[in-house]
Design a protein around this motif. Structure first.
Motif, PDB file in Angstrom:
ATOM      1  N   LYS A 195      92.093  47.347 -16.193  1.00 26.69           N
ATOM      2  CA  LYS A 195      92.574  47.114 -14.827  1.00 26.69           C
ATOM      3  C   LYS A 195      93.658  48.120 -14.470  1.00 26.69           C
ATOM      4  CE  LYS A 195      94.309  43.509 -11.744  1.00 26.69           C
ATOM      5  NZ  LYS A 195      94.693  42.075 -11.636  1.00 26.69           N
ATOM      6  N   HIS A 196      94.574  48.342 -15.399  1.00 29.43           N
ATOM      7  CA  HIS A 196      95.628  49.339 -15.211  1.00 29.43           C
ATOM      8  C   HIS A 196      96.195  49.701 -16.575  1.00 29.43           C
ATOM      9  CE1 HIS A 196      99.655  50.996 -14.236  1.00 29.43           C
ATOM     10  NE2 HIS A 196      99.002  51.520 -13.218  1.00 29.43           N
ATOM     11  N   VAL A 197      96.649  50.946 -16.701  1.00 25.76           N
ATOM     12  CA  VAL A 197      97.239  51.411 -17.954  1.00 25.76           C
ATOM     13  C   VAL A 197      98.593  52.039 -17.664  1.00 25.76           C
ATOM     14  CG1 VAL A 197      96.972  52.869 -20.000  1.00 25.76           C
ATOM     15  CG2 VAL A 197      94.936  51.908 -18.882  1.00 25.76           C
ATOM     16  N   THR A 198      99.607  51.601 -18.399  1.00 29.35           N
ATOM     17  CA  THR A 198     100.901  52.276 -18.399  1.00 29.35           C
ATOM     18  C   THR A 198     101.047  52.925 -19.765  1.00 29.35           C
ATOM     19  OG1 THR A 198     101.884  50.648 -16.891  1.00 29.35           O
ATOM     20  CG2 THR A 198     103.390  52.031 -18.169  1.00 29.35           C
ATOM     21  N   THR A 199     101.121  54.238 -19.784  1.00 24.42           N
ATOM     22  CA  THR A 199     101.166  54.966 -21.047  1.00 24.42           C
ATOM     23  C   THR A 199     102.539  55.607 -21.206  1.00 24.42           C
ATOM     24  OG1 THR A 199     100.077  56.688 -22.363  1.00 24.42           O
ATOM     25  CG2 THR A 199     100.118  57.021 -19.981  1.00 24.42           C
ATOM     26  N   THR A 200     103.119  55.512 -22.396  1.00 21.91           N
ATOM     27  CA  THR A 200     104.509  55.918 -22.582  1.00 21.91           C
ATOM     28  C   THR A 200     104.692  56.798 -23.811  1.00 21.91           C
ATOM     29  OG1 THR A 200     105.125  54.027 -23.999  1.00 21.91           O
ATOM     30  CG2 THR A 200     105.217  53.694 -21.613  1.00 21.91           C
ATOM     31  N   PRO A 228     108.439  57.520 -19.496  1.00 16.41           N
ATOM     32  CA  PRO A 228     109.192  57.654 -20.749  1.00 16.41           C
ATOM     33  C   PRO A 228     109.648  56.282 -21.249  1.00 16.41           C
ATOM     34  CG  PRO A 228     110.579  58.246 -18.889  1.00 16.41           C
ATOM     35  CD  PRO A 228     109.213  57.977 -18.325  1.00 16.41           C
ATOM     36  N   LEU A 229     109.597  56.086 -22.552  1.00  9.62           N
ATOM     37  CA  LEU A 229     110.069  54.834 -23.150  1.00  9.62           C
ATOM     38  C   LEU A 229     110.591  55.141 -24.547  1.00  9.62           C
ATOM     39  CD1 LEU A 229     110.378  51.747 -23.108  1.00  9.62           C
ATOM     40  CD2 LEU A 229     108.059  51.583 -24.037  1.00  9.62           C
ATOM     41  N   TRP A 231     111.914  53.701 -28.026  1.00  9.41           N
ATOM     42  CA  TRP A 231     111.884  52.499 -28.852  1.00  9.41           C
ATOM     43  C   TRP A 231     113.301  52.098 -29.264  1.00  9.41           C
ATOM     44  CZ3 TRP A 231     107.783  54.898 -32.611  1.00  9.41           C
ATOM     45  CH2 TRP A 231     106.578  55.066 -31.913  1.00  9.41           C
ATOM     46  N   GLY A 232     113.513  50.804 -29.302  1.00 13.23           N
ATOM     47  CA  GLY A 232     114.800  50.276 -29.735  1.00 13.23           C
ATOM     48  C   GLY A 232     115.780  50.049 -28.604  1.00 13.23           C
ATOM     49  N   ASP A 233     115.564  50.681 -27.444  1.00 13.90           N
ATOM     50  CA  ASP A 233     116.455  50.465 -26.302  1.00 13.90           C
ATOM     51  C   ASP A 233     116.266  49.057 -25.744  1.00 13.90           C
ATOM     52  OD1 ASP A 233     117.298  53.021 -26.601  1.00 13.90           O
ATOM     53  OD2 ASP A 233     116.576  53.764 -24.667  1.00 13.90           O
ATOM     54  N   ASP A 234     117.321  48.524 -25.156  1.00 20.95           N
ATOM     55  CA  ASP A 234     117.251  47.215 -24.514  1.00 20.95           C
ATOM     56  C   ASP A 234     116.365  47.319 -23.274  1.00 20.95           C
ATOM     57  OD1 ASP A 234     117.627  44.721 -23.457  1.00 20.95           O
ATOM     58  OD2 ASP A 234     119.823  44.789 -23.491  1.00 20.95           O
ATOM     59  N   LEU A 235     115.359  46.472 -23.183  1.00 18.10           N
ATOM     60  CA  LEU A 235     114.414  46.534 -22.065  1.00 18.10           C
ATOM     61  C   LEU A 235     114.860  45.724 -20.855  1.00 18.10           C
ATOM     62  CD1 LEU A 235     110.988  46.287 -23.960  1.00 18.10           C
ATOM     63  CD2 LEU A 235     112.238  48.330 -23.235  1.00 18.10           C
ATOM     64  N   LYS A 236     115.941  44.962 -20.992  1.00 16.41           N
ATOM     65  CA  LYS A 236     116.419  44.164 -19.862  1.00 16.41           C
ATOM     66  C   LYS A 236     116.893  45.078 -18.732  1.00 16.41           C
ATOM     67  CE  LYS A 236     117.792  40.057 -22.457  1.00 16.41           C
ATOM     68  NZ  LYS A 236     118.909  39.147 -22.824  1.00 16.41           N
ATOM     69  N   TRP A 239     112.310  49.248 -16.019  1.00 22.09           N
ATOM     70  CA  TRP A 239     111.005  49.169 -15.360  1.00 22.09           C
ATOM     71  C   TRP A 239     110.017  48.353 -16.198  1.00 22.09           C
ATOM     72  CZ3 TRP A 239     106.811  50.956 -17.994  1.00 22.09           C
ATOM     73  CH2 TRP A 239     107.038  51.859 -19.046  1.00 22.09           C
ATOM     74  N   VAL A 240     110.210  48.322 -17.514  1.00 20.36           N
ATOM     75  CA  VAL A 240     109.316  47.540 -18.372  1.00 20.36           C
ATOM     76  C   VAL A 240     109.459  46.051 -18.055  1.00 20.36           C
ATOM     77  CG1 VAL A 240     108.696  46.941 -20.741  1.00 20.36           C
ATOM     78  CG2 VAL A 240     109.445  49.272 -20.203  1.00 20.36           C
ATOM     79  N   GLU A 241     110.698  45.580 -17.941  1.00 21.16           N
ATOM     80  CA  GLU A 241     110.918  44.176 -17.609  1.00 21.16           C
ATOM     81  C   GLU A 241     110.346  43.850 -16.234  1.00 21.16           C
ATOM     82  OE1 GLU A 241     114.581  41.081 -18.008  1.00 21.16           O
ATOM     83  OE2 GLU A 241     114.932  42.817 -16.696  1.00 21.16           O
ATOM     84  N   ARG A 242     110.535  44.759 -15.287  1.00 23.84           N
ATOM     85  CA  ARG A 242     110.009  44.510 -13.934  1.00 23.84           C
ATOM     86  C   ARG A 242     108.490  44.426 -13.947  1.00 23.84           C
ATOM     87  NH1 ARG A 242     114.286  48.066 -12.766  1.00 23.84           N
ATOM     88  NH2 ARG A 242     112.901  49.883 -12.704  1.00 23.84           N
ATOM     89  N   GLU A 243     107.838  45.310 -14.710  1.00 21.12           N
ATOM     90  CA  GLU A 243     106.376  45.253 -14.780  1.00 21.12           C
ATOM     91  C   GLU A 243     105.908  43.968 -15.457  1.00 21.12           C
ATOM     92  OE1 GLU A 243     104.187  48.556 -16.233  1.00 21.12           O
ATOM     93  OE2 GLU A 243     104.574  49.754 -14.432  1.00 21.12           O
ATOM     94  N   CYS A 244     106.643  43.529 -16.476  1.00 21.78           N
ATOM     95  CA  CYS A 244     106.269  42.289 -17.155  1.00 21.78           C
ATOM     96  C   CYS A 244     106.396  41.082 -16.225  1.00 21.78           C
ATOM     97  CB  CYS A 244     107.135  42.084 -18.399  1.00 21.78           C
ATOM     98  SG  CYS A 244     106.663  43.133 -19.795  1.00 21.78           S
ATOM     99  N   GLN A 245     107.257  41.188 -15.223  1.00 20.97           N
ATOM    100  CA  GLN A 245     107.433  40.097 -14.271  1.00 20.97           C
ATOM    101  C   GLN A 245     106.410  40.149 -13.140  1.00 20.97           C
ATOM    102  OE1 GLN A 245     111.504  40.749 -13.138  1.00 20.97           O
ATOM    103  NE2 GLN A 245     112.344  39.610 -14.887  1.00 20.97           N
ATOM    104  N   THR A 246     106.045  41.359 -12.709  1.00 22.91           N
ATOM    105  CA  THR A 246     105.153  41.497 -11.551  1.00 22.91           C
ATOM    106  C   THR A 246     103.697  41.752 -11.936  1.00 22.91           C
ATOM    107  OG1 THR A 246     105.683  43.860 -11.402  1.00 22.91           O
ATOM    108  CG2 THR A 246     107.036  42.333 -10.104  1.00 22.91           C
TER     109      THR A 246
END
Length: 369
Positions: A195-200, A228-229, A231-236, A239-246
């Motif tokens: 359906k959609h791919v976010t690649t990082t 860009p993403l 690893w280990g950074d706080d996701l709060k 954009w990752v948190e926003r995508e997980c919500q929407t």
């Protein structure tokens, strides 16, 4: 030579060639076939003709293959009055050598077009390909490994293209970690009906190159986006948190991302955050086990003890449960080079696929948020 008359051994040779398979290990057809004038014409048309092929291999690679091809043809010729090496092939080799790159240029830093052919379920299906601009001659362990497609990505791609694997991606929202060249993201968006791919990726240069490969394969941000993403950074608050919500992800994929011991803890920390943001997530990670200690380090970081083996749907799955993670080793055998007819990769070193979920999470459905 009509398409219906093409010997499948020539088709396999063309696929290996366009994937820049090592010339010494190409699956050469019998010499008797190669000396045929119509076959030589077909080979030029389908391997070397820039007028027909917009994404040819680099000249040094073409030269190596042409020299091997012509040597085999010459060896097969018994009567020079009846058979000969195609003048077109000879002329093309001369042109390539006349314009050869200077020896000062480092092959590992040169971008080359690599075209991968996807396996077909039926012989009458049209051929599907993915073309990547990558640095084919990078070595494992270099600091710029993201500019090449590695064996783990090809093995995971072969699994996802299998009947078992297709349902994992079809209609789902995908997040890819450590994308590198973007082969898997392109496969999911172009071939597997995601359906959609976010690649990082954590390397900004790799992300920019990745965007070029998406465009090269006709994919826009509506279908696949590159971000860009680290690893280990706080996701709060990201954009990752926003995508997980929407537009929450259903599946996280990654290949050849567990080879660096120093990055494993950060990778697992990111996975834990993703599970927190998206309960029920499924994670699929593949990689070549070049170093057994590194592979076990990743497993140990995910879980503190190994459990028993079980049978599920006739596939042997080793699984481990701890810290809320469930690790399942998917039994998908890598074919030998002789068995492969597309997505060619060496299988001498073990390639593992792990399916990672979190205990007690409700499984994500297609429409569930």
């Amino acid at each position: 030579m009509a398409d219906s008359d093409i010997d499948q051994r020539l088709v396999v040779l063309r696929r290996q060639y366009l994937q820049l398979f090592e010339p010494d290990f190409l699956a050469w057809p019998p010499l008797k076939l190669l000396k045929n004038a119509d076959v030589q014409a077909w080979l030029y048309k389908n391997l070397f003709d820039a007028g027909r092929l917009p994404h040819l291999p680099p000249p040094p690679y073409q030269i190596r293959v042409l020299e091997l091809l012509m040597a085999k043809i010459e060896k097969a010729i018994e009567d020079p009055k009846q058979d000969e090496v195609s003048h077109t092939l000879v002329s093309h080799l001369g042109s390539l050598k006349a314009n050869k790159l200077s020896p000062e240029q480092d092959p590992a830093q040169q971008n080359s077009y690599v075209t991968f052919t996807c396996p077909k379920e039926r012989s009458d299906e049209p051929e599907s390909t993915i073309t990547i601009l990558e640095r084919r001659y990078l070595i494992s362990g270099s600091k710029t490994t993201g500019f090449r497609t590695w064996e783990g990505a090809l093995h995971l791609g072969a699994y996802l293209l299998s009947r078992r694997g297709q349902d994992i991606i079809r209609g789902k929202k995908i997040l890819e970690l450590g994308a590198g060249t973007g082969f898997l993201a392109i496969l999911c968006g172009k071939q597997l009906a995601a359906k959609h791919v976010t690649t990082t990726d954590g390397d900004k240069g790799v992300v920019e190159a990745l965007k070029e490969n998406l465009e090269l394969n006709g994919l826009d941000e509506e279908k696949v986006q590159a971000m860009p993403l680290w690893w280990g950074d706080d996701l709060k608050g990201t954009w990752v948190e926003r995508e997980c919500q929407t537009e929450p992800y259903d599946v996280v994929i990654g290949a050849d991302i567990t080879y660096e011991p120093g990055a494993i803890r950060a990778l697992v920390a990111t996975l834990r955050q993703l599970f927190d943001l998206r309960p029920g997530l499924s994670v699929i990670i593949a990689g070549v086990v070049r170093n057994a200690h590194t592979y076990e380090t990743f497993r140990h970081e995910c879980c503190k003890y190994l459990a028993h083996a079980t049978m599920r749907k006739q596939w042997l799955i080793n699984f481990a449960v701890a810290s809320g993670f469930i690790l399942e080793e998917v039994n998908f055998r890598a074919k030998s080079i002789r068995e492969q007819s597309s997505l060619f990769y060496a299988a001498a070193v073990p390639v593992k696929i792990l399916n990672i979920t979190r205990a007690n999470d409700k499984k994500v459905g297609n429409n569930e948020k």
